[in-house]
Write an enzyme that holds these catalytic residues in place. Structure first.
Site, PDB file in Angstrom:
ATOM      1  CG  ASN A 125     -13.861  28.230 -82.001  1.00 55.67           C
ATOM      2  OD1 ASN A 125     -14.316  29.116 -82.704  1.00 55.67           O
ATOM      3  ND2 ASN A 125     -14.126  26.949 -82.211  1.00 55.67           N
ATOM      4  CG  HIS A 130     -17.533  29.615 -80.045  1.00 55.37           C
ATOM      5  ND1 HIS A 130     -16.954  28.418 -80.373  1.00 55.37           N
ATOM      6  CD2 HIS A 130     -17.508  29.689 -78.690  1.00 55.37           C
ATOM      7  CE1 HIS A 130     -16.597  27.783 -79.269  1.00 55.37           C
ATOM      8  NE2 HIS A 130     -16.931  28.532 -78.228  1.00 55.37           N
ATOM      9  CD  GLU A 160     -10.973  20.979 -86.021  1.00 54.25           C
ATOM     10  OE1 GLU A 160     -10.060  20.289 -85.554  1.00 54.25           O
ATOM     11  OE2 GLU A 160     -12.071  21.068 -85.493  1.00 54.25           O
TER      12      GLU A 160
END
Length: 192
Positions: A125, A130, A160
């Site tokens: 990220n 993102h 995640e």
């Protein structure tokens, strides 16, 4: 015309399912039509007015109940699925674990869980944005589902973090799948 016909029609749909309510409405309407002609000697105009109005009311109730059921299904889907990946969320996992536990207690079936946490996801990220992180999550689900059997289910439980619920799977089978997935992820999703 009985003043109770239309409140009864509406009540049927509020209490019974759509099919049962429609059946009850038809039976009620047929009975009332026969009574209206045979006993009350109502005119044809009154009878037609009652029948048309009852059919119209029943049709509206069928449409309304169908719409409500569709909206309830959509709300349930939204409440139990991850909007990004489309897999079940933590709530769906909790429900599935209860079902699997009950099945295991009843039939002695084996159930295994695999937990997956993507290492260095924050780096993806931070370095690539993102959108890249979102693509990685979607790709992760695709890889997991590609290895899942029909009876296996994937859930996203955190940013995640993923869990695979493996029904009818013992510890050794789960270990083999876990190692296979680890190797697959190391090959396909390594971060430079």
């Amino acid at each position: 015309v009985s003043p109770w016909l239309f409140p009864c029609l509406v009540t049927y749909f509020l209490i019974l399912g759509c099919r049962e309510a429609t059946f009850a409405a038809v039976v009620n309407l047929a009975t009332l039509a026969v009574l209206s002609v045979a006993v009350l000697h109502q005119s044809a105009v009154q009878l037609v007015t009652m029948v048309v109005t009852a059919i119209w009311t029943t049709g509206l109730m069928v449409a309304m109940v169908t719409e409500v059921e569709q909206k309830q299904g959509e709300i349930e889907r939204l409440a139990t699925s991850d909007p990004l990946t489309g897999v079940g969320n933590r709530r769906a996992l909790e429900q599935a674990l209860q079902e699997a536990g009950a099945e295991q207690a009843r039939h002695g079936t084996r159930v295994s869980l695999l937990a997956l946490d993507l290492d260095h996801f924050k780096t993806v990220n931070d370095r690539y944005g993102h959108e890249a992180g979102d693509r990685l999550l979607v790709d992760t689900v695709a890889l997991l589902e590609g290895r899942a059997r029909v009876t296996d289910h994937v859930y996203r439980t955190g940013g995640e973090e993923f869990v695979m619920l493996l029904r009818h799977t013992g510890e050794e089978q789960a270990r083999v799948l876990a190692e296979s997935l680890r190797a697959l992820f190391a090959q396909r999703l390594a971060v430079a």
